[in-house]
Design an enzyme around this catalytic site. Structure first.
Site, PDB file in Angstrom:
ATOM      1  N   LYS A 109       0.832  -1.206   0.000  1.00 22.95           N
ATOM      2  CA  LYS A 109       0.000   0.000   0.000  1.00 22.95           C
ATOM      3  C   LYS A 109       0.868   1.257   0.000  1.00 22.95           C
ATOM      4  O   LYS A 109       1.915   1.312   0.650  1.00 22.95           O
ATOM      5  CB  LYS A 109      -0.903  -0.019   1.241  1.00 22.95           C
TER       6      LYS A 109
ATOM      7  N   SER B  25      -9.301   2.171   3.180  1.00 20.82           N
ATOM      8  CA  SER B  25      -8.448   2.904   2.258  1.00 20.82           C
ATOM      9  C   SER B  25      -7.433   2.027   1.525  1.00 20.82           C
ATOM     10  O   SER B  25      -6.728   2.485   0.627  1.00 20.82           O
ATOM     11  CB  SER B  25      -7.696   4.004   3.019  1.00 20.82           C
TER      12      SER B  25
ATOM     13  N   SER C 227      -9.491  -0.168   7.526  1.00 22.75           N
ATOM     14  CA  SER C 227      -9.053  -0.040   6.136  1.00 22.75           C
ATOM     15  C   SER C 227      -8.444  -1.290   5.523  1.00 22.75           C
ATOM     16  O   SER C 227      -8.142  -1.297   4.336  1.00 22.75           O
ATOM     17  CB  SER C 227      -8.053   1.120   6.006  1.00 22.75           C
TER      18      SER C 227
END
Length: 495
Positions: free
Chosen positions: A102, A177, A201
């Site tokens: 990420k 996210s 997330s």
């Protein structure tokens, strides 16, 4: 049990089996466990695995926007693994396994933008601890995945890159996210990805895309620099609630990644020892019988989509039946969303963001909203004492029950251009109110996993959250391991 590297007689790279070449579809169905075992045994070539991963990425990502950067040394990374194997040197428990990272997680040889114009050209000088450990374990880092700007918002919007789209219907959001990491795994670009979870997330996009996503107990996986580095304005937020963890297509793969990245590090003051826990053994262990299990569908007064309620309740009952557990439906603890909002506000680097953001700079809607706020003394008080109340409320519940099961998300995936569903079951909700069962576990630091519970009438994945007492990670993983994910189904992409 961690995959052990098999010592081999020194040979040339040509000794890898000629039939180890894979087309992208064959590769996409392989688990991380299968890849690492095959590479370590010499029956799979890490270079061919890397090529298949890049082919799969080229095939599906242009329409989905999971990646914001593809590493330029993927083949070289794989070649180093192959050279180790050919020389009889153990290549590690993730030998040759493609992994995505990420874009909130620091990588020293790749950009780390945090999804923000403030860091458009930023390249960290050091890896995050988890990335260091992935490299040491023989993983091949494919690239960086799309996310919300600084992690604000349960979607994949940021001002730098096109928004990540759901692989089953590109008109929908995959959740965030950690949006890009989830889509990278769900489409078979890589079997594992690192996500981060400050309020759900990892678990949210796992639910929306039919994956396993695990947030271990706070401190099990150390985190640095990221939100712990005061020299990174904006990124240095979420400090007291952030976790790093895996997204995978099955629980064993998630546990395998955790076995690599977990364990204390002096740079993270929250990190704790993990000597009490064999992650992979937990994934294969028989879950104990006779547990008392609570299923709580309704949290913080937020409505639940009827299909989500029906599917998760049925999945919870089925899971309890399989392990001869007592099934109960008590009222959920009262943990107002305002407590979480206050903790996020208290953790946000307002001064750093305001000093760094130039006039007229285009920031995401979520970050812009945050910057317009002026935290009050009452919010800081609620961030501290309200959090204490939340921890006590969860402690009271968990004293009575061994496990807590909930819908991971209160709704189904919604249109990708929205910040929230707007309403659930005909009732209007706030933009940040559709994941009411996720954020409490960040306030308490308890272990929590989202696993596939089933599908909606339109074929969209629905997730079940499994929560354990503080440090009861092994129990959460052993129960999550009962859920079998059809990885072939997870790689379907609708154009």
């Amino acid at each position: 049990m961690m995959v052990a590297a098999r010592a081999m007689a020194a040979t040339s790279l040509a000794s890898f089996r000629k039939d180890s070449r894979l087309n992208p579809q064959e590769y996409a169905a392989l688990s991380a466990r299968e890849i690492a075992a095959g590479v370590n045994a010499g029956s799979l070539c890490p270079i061919e695995i890397a090529k298949a991963a890049l082919s799969r990425l080229d095939e599906v990502d242009p329409q989905l926007n999971a990646f914001v950067y593809v590493a330029n040394d993927v083949i070289q990374q794989a070649r180093k693994v192959a050279e180790k194997i050919a020389s009889g040197i153990p290549a590690g428990p993730l030998a040759g396994v493609p992994v995505a990272v990420k874009d909130l997680i620091s990588t020293k040889d790749m950009p780390t933008t945090f999804g923000s114009p403030l860091y458009r050209d930023y390249r960290p000088s050091v890896d995050d601890i988890a990335v260091e450990r992935l490299r040491a374990a023989g993983a091949v880092l494919i690239g960086k995945t799309n996310c919300s700007e600084f992690g604000y918002g349960g979607f994949g919007h940021n001002p730098l890159f096109p928004t990540t789209r759901h692989p089953l219907d590109p008109r929908l959001t995959p959740g965030g996210s950690s949006a890009g990491s989830a889509v990278a795994v769900a489409t078979g670009i890589c079997p594992l990805a690192l996500g981060s979870d400050g309020g759900g997330s990892i678990r949210l996009p796992a639910s929306f895309t039919g994956l396993v996503g695990i947030k271990a107990s706070m401190g099990r996986v150390p985190l640095w620099p990221g939100c712990r580095d005061p020299e990174l304005p904006g990124a240095s937020s979420w400090e007291s609630i952030e976790h790093i963890g895996p997204l995978a297509r099955d629980t064993y793969d998630a546990a395998l990644l955790l076995s690599v990245i977990a364990g204390p590090d002096a740079r993270d003051r929250y990190s704790i020892p993990c000597a009490d826990l064999d992650w992979c053994a937990a994934a294969e262990a028989t879950a104990p019988s006779g547990l008392r299990v609570a299923f709580c569908a309704d949290w913080a007064g937020v409505p639940v989509d009827p299909e989500v309620r029906e599917v998760t309740r049925a999945a919870a009952r089925s899971l309890c039946a399989r392990i001869s557990a007592e099934f109960h439906e008590p009222a959920a603890p009262v943990i107002p969303l305002e407590i979480f909002r206050s903790v996020v506000a208290a953790d946000t680097d307002y001064l750093g963001l305001r000093r760094s953001a130039a006039d007229g700079m285009h920031l995401s809607r979520a970050v812009s909203r945050m910057l317009r706020q002026i935290p009050t003394p009452e919010q800081y008080h609620l961030a501290r004492f309200g959090r204490m109340q939340a921890v006590l409320a969860m402690t009271d519940l968990m004293q009575e029950f061994d496990l807590l099961l909930t819908p991971s998300v209160a709704c189904l995936p919604f249109p990708v251009d929205l910040d929230s569903p707007g309403s659930i079951d005909g009732i209007a909700i706030a933009d940040d109110a559709w994941t009411p069962a996720l954020f409490p576990m960040n306030l308490t630091g308890q272990p929590a996993a989202s696993v596939p519970a089933g599908q909606s009438s339109k074929g969209l994945p629905i997730g079940l959250q499994i929560v354990g007492r503080h440090l009861a990670d092994a129990l959460v993983i052993s129960v999550a391991g009962l859920v079998r994910v059809n990885s072939v189904e997870r790689v379907r992409v609708v154009s």
